[in-house]
Motif scaffolding. Structure first.
Motif, PDB file in Angstrom:
ATOM      1  N   SER A  70       5.694   2.788   4.142  1.00  0.00           N
ATOM      2  CA  SER A  70       6.055   3.771   5.170  1.00  0.00           C
ATOM      3  C   SER A  70       6.671   3.113   6.403  1.00  0.00           C
ATOM      4  O   SER A  70       6.407   1.948   6.706  1.00  0.00           O
ATOM      5  N   GLU A  88       2.949   5.282  10.548  1.00  0.00           N
ATOM      6  CA  GLU A  88       1.704   5.953  10.194  1.00  0.00           C
ATOM      7  C   GLU A  88       0.809   5.964  11.428  1.00  0.00           C
ATOM      8  O   GLU A  88       1.011   5.185  12.362  1.00  0.00           O
ATOM      9  N   LYS A 124       8.631   7.713   4.459  1.00  0.00           N
ATOM     10  CA  LYS A 124       7.540   7.122   3.689  1.00  0.00           C
ATOM     11  C   LYS A 124       7.987   5.876   2.931  1.00  0.00           C
ATOM     12  O   LYS A 124       7.209   5.278   2.187  1.00  0.00           O
TER      13      LYS A 124
END
Length: 383
Positions: free
Chosen positions: A285, A288, A212
């Motif tokens: 991040s 994703e 993340k």
């Protein structure tokens, strides 16, 4: 007339609870709905909230051949008993097991949604194995939905499937309930207790984990705070650093930096209160599918700093509702955070656009209408 039956499946209950809030109840007006996931307290919440029957079959999140075989056998038995017209899975393990089981018992419509791809950030044997499982999932599915254009591009680039890939609407599996994600009086009452007008507040919502971008976020904020002490970072989300370890320096910053607050998992209006006190949302991040937290933050009026990855770059338009930086680059992230703090007019411009840009493209009713139309098309194609 007897309703057709649909099974919506995810590996863990959290995915159903988070992504299908209100959807399963709405779906039950058209279908007999069964939700399938691993057992857990959140699945009990889904069952009560959505008013649908939930089936509980343990599915391991990580590669576990023996456990996976047991799960596959149990899912096969469930599908033979239920005889669904549609099986729709999301998340990797549920997709592999449900598409394979659905193919074996010839469920007419087998849909898997890729909310993201894991293999691009993996290496070696693990990468090849993950690519193989994604290809098997697609082979067994009748229809494949990439959540966004970035996921679609990667699936095509890496030759994961030759089947047609179609993004529904502008992407995203959930959509945003704009009435709920707003500065309602009950949210602002909670926010007032957390608000500090004397500081510029950055908010992160997500897992505390390496992928993340927590390492880069902590390093960037620590550097920023030395130049601008009237800043703070609030980290909202569960600590999963044991599964995906963060650096010792990032852990030290989270635990001891006086301007960093890790407040754990927050839900419903308590979560929205943290968005409401923020000046800027940050999601650095590494990967994703289509980050709902960026949509939520935008709906709450926050501009975002995101990395140049799938999903995030489909929500944020550089300079309009946020800033985009390279992944794994703490210096670039720090510069973007500095820009938000120092360029007040630019920050105000991006904040003023944030909610409107979410509503125009990702409003929940529109996203769900796209899904229902897809179900109808998929069923017609099997006649």
């Amino acid at each position: 007339m007897k309703k057709r039956k649909i099974i919506r499946a995810s590996t863990i209950p959290w995915s159903l609870e988070a992504f299908c809030n209100g959807l399963l109840r709405e779906l039950s007006e058209r279908y007999e709905v069964v939700a399938l996931s691993s057992p857990g307290e959140l699945l009990d919440i889904v069952e009560e909230r959505e008013g649908v029957r939930c089936e509980r079959i343990e599915m391991a999140r990580h590669i576990s051949p023996l456990k996976d075989l047991v799960s596959l056998f149990r899912i096969l038995r469930l599908f033979k008993k239920e005889k669904p017209d549609i099986v729709h899975s999301m998340t990797p393990k549920a997709g592999l097991l449900c598409m394979l089981a659905g193919w074996m018992v010839r469920v007419p419509v087998r849909i898997h949604t890729f909310t993201g791809l894991v293999f691009p950030s993996a290496t070696g044997v693990k990468r090849r194995l993950l690519m193989l499982t994604d290809r098997i999932t697609c082979l067994c599915a009748t229809h494949v939905i990439p959540e966004g254009e970035g996921v679609k591009h990667d699936m095509e680039f890496y030759h994961i499937t030759r089947k047609p890939l179609r993004v529904l609407g502008h992407g995203n599996v959930r959509g945003v309930d704009m009435a709920y994600y707003s500065r309602r009086p009950e949210v602002m009452l909670l926010a007032d207790k957390l608000l500090d007008d004397s500081v510029f507040t950055f908010v992160f919502v997500g897992r505390i984990a390496r992928d993340k971008g927590i390492n880069e976020l902590c390093e960037a904020f620590s550097r920023l705070n030395k130049a601008h002490s009237s800043t703070r970072l609030i980290i909202v989300g569960p600590d999963e650093s044991e599964l995906d370890p963060i650096s010792t320096s990032a852990r030290d910053i989270i635990d001891h930096h006086p301007s960093v607050q890790a407040v754990g998992m927050q839900r419903e209006d308590n979560l929205l209160a943290y968005y409401a006190i923020g000046d800027c949302f940050v999601l650095p991040s590494y990967r994703e599918g289509f980050p709902n937290t960026v949509l939520e933050a935008g709906a709450m009026g926050l501009p975002s700093i995101v990395t140049d990855i799938n999903g995030s770059r489909e929500i944020v338009i550089e300079g309009e509702n946020g800033l985009i930086v390279p992944p794994r680059d703490s210096k670039a992230l720090c510069q973007a955070m500095l820009r938000m703090v120092e360029q007040a007019g630019e920050h105000e411009h991006m904040a003023s656009n944030a909610r409107r840009m979410v509503e125009e493209r990702f409003e929940q009713g529109y996203v769900r209408r796209c899904l229902y139309a897809f179900y109808e098309e998929a069923e017609e194609s099997t006649l």
